[in-house]
Design a protein around this motif. Structure first.
Motif, PDB file in Angstrom:
ATOM      1  N   PRO A 196       0.826  -1.202   0.000  1.00  0.00           N
ATOM      2  CA  PRO A 196       0.000   0.000   0.000  1.00  0.00           C
ATOM      3  C   PRO A 196       0.862   1.253   0.000  1.00  0.00           C
ATOM      4  O   PRO A 196       1.805   1.373   0.775  1.00  0.00           O
ATOM      5  CB  PRO A 196      -0.801  -0.139   1.307  1.00  0.00           C
ATOM      6  N   GLY A 197       0.528   2.159  -0.866  1.00  0.00           N
ATOM      7  CA  GLY A 197       1.276   3.406  -0.960  1.00  0.00           C
ATOM      8  C   GLY A 197       0.649   4.291  -1.985  1.00  0.00           C
ATOM      9  O   GLY A 197      -0.495   4.109  -2.389  1.00  0.00           O
ATOM     10  N   SER A 198       1.403   5.278  -2.452  1.00  0.00           N
ATOM     11  CA  SER A 198       0.884   6.182  -3.463  1.00  0.00           C
ATOM     12  C   SER A 198       0.769   5.437  -4.782  1.00  0.00           C
ATOM     13  O   SER A 198       1.635   4.653  -5.149  1.00  0.00           O
ATOM     14  CB  SER A 198       1.824   7.376  -3.608  1.00  0.00           C
ATOM     15  N   GLY A 199      -0.319   5.657  -5.501  1.00  0.00           N
ATOM     16  CA  GLY A 199      -0.529   5.001  -6.772  1.00  0.00           C
ATOM     17  C   GLY A 199      -1.177   3.635  -6.652  1.00  0.00           C
ATOM     18  O   GLY A 199      -1.319   2.926  -7.641  1.00  0.00           O
ATOM     19  N   THR A 200      -1.569   3.223  -5.439  1.00  0.00           N
ATOM     20  CA  THR A 200      -2.216   1.930  -5.241  1.00  0.00           C
ATOM     21  C   THR A 200      -3.678   2.005  -5.669  1.00  0.00           C
ATOM     22  O   THR A 200      -4.385   2.950  -5.338  1.00  0.00           O
ATOM     23  CB  THR A 200      -2.139   1.507  -3.764  1.00  0.00           C
ATOM     24  N   ARG A 201      -4.128   0.981  -6.397  1.00  0.00           N
ATOM     25  CA  ARG A 201      -5.533   0.905  -6.802  1.00  0.00           C
ATOM     26  C   ARG A 201      -6.194  -0.265  -6.082  1.00  0.00           C
ATOM     27  O   ARG A 201      -5.513  -1.180  -5.601  1.00  0.00           O
ATOM     28  CB  ARG A 201      -5.649   0.787  -8.316  1.00  0.00           C
ATOM     29  N   SER A 202      -7.526  -0.211  -6.015  1.00  0.00           N
ATOM     30  CA  SER A 202      -8.238  -1.191  -5.196  1.00  0.00           C
ATOM     31  C   SER A 202      -8.009  -2.620  -5.668  1.00  0.00           C
ATOM     32  O   SER A 202      -8.085  -3.558  -4.871  1.00  0.00           O
ATOM     33  CB  SER A 202      -9.735  -0.870  -5.167  1.00  0.00           C
ATOM     34  N   GLY A 203      -7.726  -2.799  -6.957  1.00  0.00           N
ATOM     35  CA  GLY A 203      -7.447  -4.136  -7.453  1.00  0.00           C
ATOM     36  C   GLY A 203      -6.074  -4.652  -7.082  1.00  0.00           C
ATOM     37  O   GLY A 203      -5.777  -5.833  -7.300  1.00  0.00           O
ATOM     38  N   ASP A 204      -5.221  -3.775  -6.522  1.00  0.00           N
ATOM     39  CA  ASP A 204      -3.858  -4.167  -6.168  1.00  0.00           C
ATOM     40  C   ASP A 204      -3.736  -4.705  -4.750  1.00  0.00           C
ATOM     41  O   ASP A 204      -2.727  -5.307  -4.403  1.00  0.00           O
ATOM     42  CB  ASP A 204      -2.897  -2.970  -6.304  1.00  0.00           C
ATOM     43  N   ILE A 205      -4.741  -4.445  -3.912  1.00  0.00           N
ATOM     44  CA  ILE A 205      -4.619  -4.782  -2.493  1.00  0.00           C
ATOM     45  C   ILE A 205      -5.126  -6.194  -2.231  1.00  0.00           C
ATOM     46  O   ILE A 205      -5.630  -6.872  -3.129  1.00  0.00           O
ATOM     47  CB  ILE A 205      -5.383  -3.757  -1.622  1.00  0.00           C
ATOM     48  N   ALA A 206      -4.985  -6.635  -0.974  1.00  0.00           N
ATOM     49  CA  ALA A 206      -5.433  -7.980  -0.609  1.00  0.00           C
ATOM     50  C   ALA A 206      -6.918  -8.149  -0.929  1.00  0.00           C
ATOM     51  O   ALA A 206      -7.716  -7.244  -0.666  1.00  0.00           O
ATOM     52  CB  ALA A 206      -5.189  -8.209   0.884  1.00  0.00           C
ATOM     53  N   PRO A 207      -7.316  -9.288  -1.486  1.00  0.00           N
ATOM     54  CA  PRO A 207      -8.713  -9.479  -1.896  1.00  0.00           C
ATOM     55  C   PRO A 207      -9.718  -9.261  -0.775  1.00  0.00           C
ATOM     56  O   PRO A 207     -10.794  -8.697  -0.999  1.00  0.00           O
ATOM     57  CB  PRO A 207      -8.734 -10.942  -2.384  1.00  0.00           C
ATOM     58  N   ARG A 264     -16.761   5.069   1.558  1.00  0.00           N
ATOM     59  CA  ARG A 264     -18.038   5.554   2.073  1.00  0.00           C
ATOM     60  C   ARG A 264     -18.493   6.801   1.331  1.00  0.00           C
ATOM     61  O   ARG A 264     -19.659   6.922   0.936  1.00  0.00           O
ATOM     62  CB  ARG A 264     -17.920   5.863   3.567  1.00  0.00           C
ATOM     63  N   ARG A 265     -17.568   7.739   1.109  1.00  0.00           N
ATOM     64  CA  ARG A 265     -17.941   8.997   0.467  1.00  0.00           C
ATOM     65  C   ARG A 265     -18.381   8.788  -0.983  1.00  0.00           C
ATOM     66  O   ARG A 265     -19.380   9.376  -1.422  1.00  0.00           O
ATOM     67  CB  ARG A 265     -16.773   9.986   0.509  1.00  0.00           C
ATOM     68  N   LEU A 266     -17.669   7.952  -1.712  1.00  0.00           N
ATOM     69  CA  LEU A 266     -18.066   7.708  -3.098  1.00  0.00           C
ATOM     70  C   LEU A 266     -19.419   7.009  -3.174  1.00  0.00           C
ATOM     71  O   LEU A 266     -20.200   7.242  -4.096  1.00  0.00           O
ATOM     72  CB  LEU A 266     -17.002   6.870  -3.812  1.00  0.00           C
ATOM     73  N   GLY A 267     -19.700   6.145  -2.197  1.00  0.00           N
ATOM     74  CA  GLY A 267     -21.011   5.504  -2.166  1.00  0.00           C
ATOM     75  C   GLY A 267     -22.114   6.512  -1.894  1.00  0.00           C
ATOM     76  O   GLY A 267     -23.160   6.500  -2.559  1.00  0.00           O
ATOM     77  N   HIS A 268     -21.867   7.410  -0.942  1.00  0.00           N
ATOM     78  CA  HIS A 268     -22.870   8.423  -0.603  1.00  0.00           C
ATOM     79  C   HIS A 268     -23.128   9.379  -1.768  1.00  0.00           C
ATOM     80  O   HIS A 268     -24.245   9.871  -1.940  1.00  0.00           O
ATOM     81  CB  HIS A 268     -22.420   9.226   0.624  1.00  0.00           C
ATOM     82  N   THR A 269     -22.100   9.662  -2.552  1.00  0.00           N
ATOM     83  CA  THR A 269     -22.241  10.628  -3.644  1.00  0.00           C
ATOM     84  C   THR A 269     -22.624   9.989  -4.973  1.00  0.00           C
ATOM     85  O   THR A 269     -22.708  10.686  -5.988  1.00  0.00           O
ATOM     86  CB  THR A 269     -20.931  11.420  -3.821  1.00  0.00           C
ATOM     87  N   GLY A 270     -22.809   8.676  -4.975  1.00  0.00           N
ATOM     88  CA  GLY A 270     -23.254   8.016  -6.195  1.00  0.00           C
ATOM     89  C   GLY A 270     -22.158   7.730  -7.193  1.00  0.00           C
ATOM     90  O   GLY A 270     -22.436   7.377  -8.344  1.00  0.00           O
ATOM     91  N   ARG A 271     -20.892   7.867  -6.793  1.00  0.00           N
ATOM     92  CA  ARG A 271     -19.780   7.557  -7.695  1.00  0.00           C
ATOM     93  C   ARG A 271     -19.530   6.057  -7.708  1.00  0.00           C
ATOM     94  O   ARG A 271     -19.700   5.364  -6.708  1.00  0.00           O
ATOM     95  CB  ARG A 271     -18.507   8.279  -7.228  1.00  0.00           C
ATOM     96  N   ALA A 272     -19.101   5.547  -8.847  1.00  0.00           N
ATOM     97  CA  ALA A 272     -18.876   4.106  -9.001  1.00  0.00           C
ATOM     98  C   ALA A 272     -17.607   3.671  -8.261  1.00  0.00           C
ATOM     99  O   ALA A 272     -16.729   4.478  -7.961  1.00  0.00           O
ATOM    100  CB  ALA A 272     -18.771   3.759 -10.478  1.00  0.00           C
ATOM    101  N   TRP A 273     -17.521   2.385  -7.992  1.00  0.00           N
ATOM    102  CA  TRP A 273     -16.345   1.778  -7.368  1.00  0.00           C
ATOM    103  C   TRP A 273     -15.908   0.610  -8.228  1.00  0.00           C
ATOM    104  O   TRP A 273     -16.738  -0.187  -8.676  1.00  0.00           O
ATOM    105  CB  TRP A 273     -16.678   1.300  -5.957  1.00  0.00           C
ATOM    106  N   SER A 274     -14.627   0.498  -8.491  1.00  0.00           N
ATOM    107  CA  SER A 274     -14.122  -0.599  -9.306  1.00  0.00           C
ATOM    108  C   SER A 274     -12.712  -0.954  -8.861  1.00  0.00           C
ATOM    109  O   SER A 274     -12.125  -0.285  -7.999  1.00  0.00           O
ATOM    110  CB  SER A 274     -14.102  -0.201 -10.789  1.00  0.00           C
ATOM    111  N   ASP A 275     -12.152  -2.009  -9.464  1.00  0.00           N
ATOM    112  CA  ASP A 275     -10.783  -2.411  -9.137  1.00  0.00           C
ATOM    113  C   ASP A 275      -9.766  -1.362  -9.557  1.00  0.00           C
ATOM    114  O   ASP A 275      -8.614  -1.405  -9.118  1.00  0.00           O
ATOM    115  CB  ASP A 275     -10.444  -3.740  -9.829  1.00  0.00           C
ATOM    116  N   ASP A 276     -10.182  -0.429 -10.419  1.00  0.00           N
ATOM    117  CA  ASP A 276      -9.269   0.614 -10.894  1.00  0.00           C
ATOM    118  C   ASP A 276      -9.317   1.862 -10.016  1.00  0.00           C
ATOM    119  O   ASP A 276      -8.640   2.845 -10.304  1.00  0.00           O
ATOM    120  CB  ASP A 276      -9.620   0.990 -12.337  1.00  0.00           C
ATOM    121  N   GLN A 277     -10.103   1.825  -8.933  1.00  0.00           N
ATOM    122  CA  GLN A 277     -10.226   2.997  -8.066  1.00  0.00           C
ATOM    123  C   GLN A 277      -8.880   3.324  -7.406  1.00  0.00           C
ATOM    124  O   GLN A 277      -8.283   2.476  -6.743  1.00  0.00           O
ATOM    125  CB  GLN A 277     -11.279   2.759  -6.985  1.00  0.00           C
TER     126      GLN A 277
END
Length: 314
Positions: free
Chosen positions: A4-15, A83-96
């Motif tokens: 985990p660090g700068s440039g990490t995307r959600s698809g890069d972390i532990a499942p 949480r914030r993206l969910g509240h604001t209606g923004r999508a979530w993906s492995d590229d987040q």
């Protein structure tokens, strides 16, 4: 899996961590949709008890999921983002894109000074590149002045703690110089990385630093610092010793770096164009179009007449 660090995307972390973040986002989005459903039925409509209970159940589920995520080592600012993206209606993906995990240092140490000053460097770079992207998108002024004001408060709070901690632990000139120079160098690195992001991705990074909990946490640690340092006295030597780079100084450094980097890339592009033009004289580079077959762009009649029939052979 990357560290985990700068440039990490959600698809890069532990499942398992990625699954928890996705669930937090989904639960936040579900609760928001239910609240909006009630609003669309009319401003004077009283929500049913069943609807309120359902929303409360979803919020409780999300709270428990957030607790589980933190227990598994998911950084707090990743949880906040989902949480914030969910509240604001923004999508979530492995590229987040996930924000840089904020360090949690419980003791007064040189590490805390380094962490605080480096966090300030990142905040300065994010601010300047975000301003640039907003301007490029034709957005004048700050879209969220309340969040921007809290961002500035958080920067000032972190600077205050870095300065107070450095004094409290009696950091010498060499230690201070090393820590502060590292932070200043980080500004250049962060500007170069962030300037390639989209405005949405960068804005998400920026908002992780707009939470009041940052300044609140700093205030608590400063109170503890003052209680343990009541007997400490400052000397003229302490007043003269180098202080951490101020938020304004880091912001100015980020602006210079962005200007220099942009100028260098513009100059490099012009030099490449000139070199190509010199190598193939008479062909203007602005007229090239490698994406289109020249034959396809010509009228059919022109293609047939390129080699006109000369009539039957004698």
């Amino acid at each position: 899996m990357t560290t985990p660090g700068s440039g990490t995307r959600s698809g890069d972390i532990a499942p398992e961590q990625a699954a928890l973040l996705a669930r937090i986002h989904q639960l936040a989005a579900n609760a928001t949709r239910l609240r909006q459903t009630n609003h669309t039925t009319g401003p004077r409509t009283t929500p049913s008890t069943q609807l309120l209970e359902r929303i409360a159940a979803i919020d409780r589920d999300r709270d428990l999921t957030e607790i589980a995520a933190r227990a598994q080592g998911v950084p707090a600012n990743w949880v906040d983002l989902a949480r914030r993206l969910g509240h604001t209606g923004r999508a979530w993906s492995d590229d987040q894109l996930l924000p840089t995990p904020r360090s949690v240092t419980g003791r007064r140490s040189a590490r805390r000074v380094l962490d605080d000053t480096r966090e300030l460097a990142e905040m300065a770079a994010i601010t300047v590149v975000r301003e640039h992207l907003l301007s490029t998108a034709g957005i004048t002024g700050e879209p969220d002045p309340v969040a921007a004001q809290q961002f500035r408060r958080n920067m000032q709070a972190l600077w205050t703690r870095a300065a107070a901690t450095a004094t409290s632990i009696r950091m010498d000139r060499t230690e201070r110089a090393d820590a502060f120079e590292a932070a200043t160098r980080d500004v250049d690195t962060h500007v170069e990385r962030y300037r390639h992001l989209s405005l949405d991705d960068l804005d998400a990074q920026w908002r992780t630093y707009t939470t009041p909990t940052i300044a609140d946490g700093v205030r608590r640690s400063l109170k503890s610092l003052r209680r343990t340092d009541r007997t400490a006295t400052s000397s003229s030597r302490d007043a003269e010793i180098e202080q951490p780079p101020t938020p304004d100084a880091l912001l100015e450094r980020a602006r210079r770096t962005l200007d220099t980097t942009s100028t260098e890339h513009t100059r490099a592009g012009a030099e490449i164009d000139a070199a190509v033009t010199d190598a193939i004289p008479g062909v203007p580079t602005h007229g090239w179009d490698t994406s289109t077959d020249v034959r396809d762009s010509e009228p059919a009649s022109a293609q047939h007449q390129a080699h006109p029939e000369a009539g039957p052979d004698p």
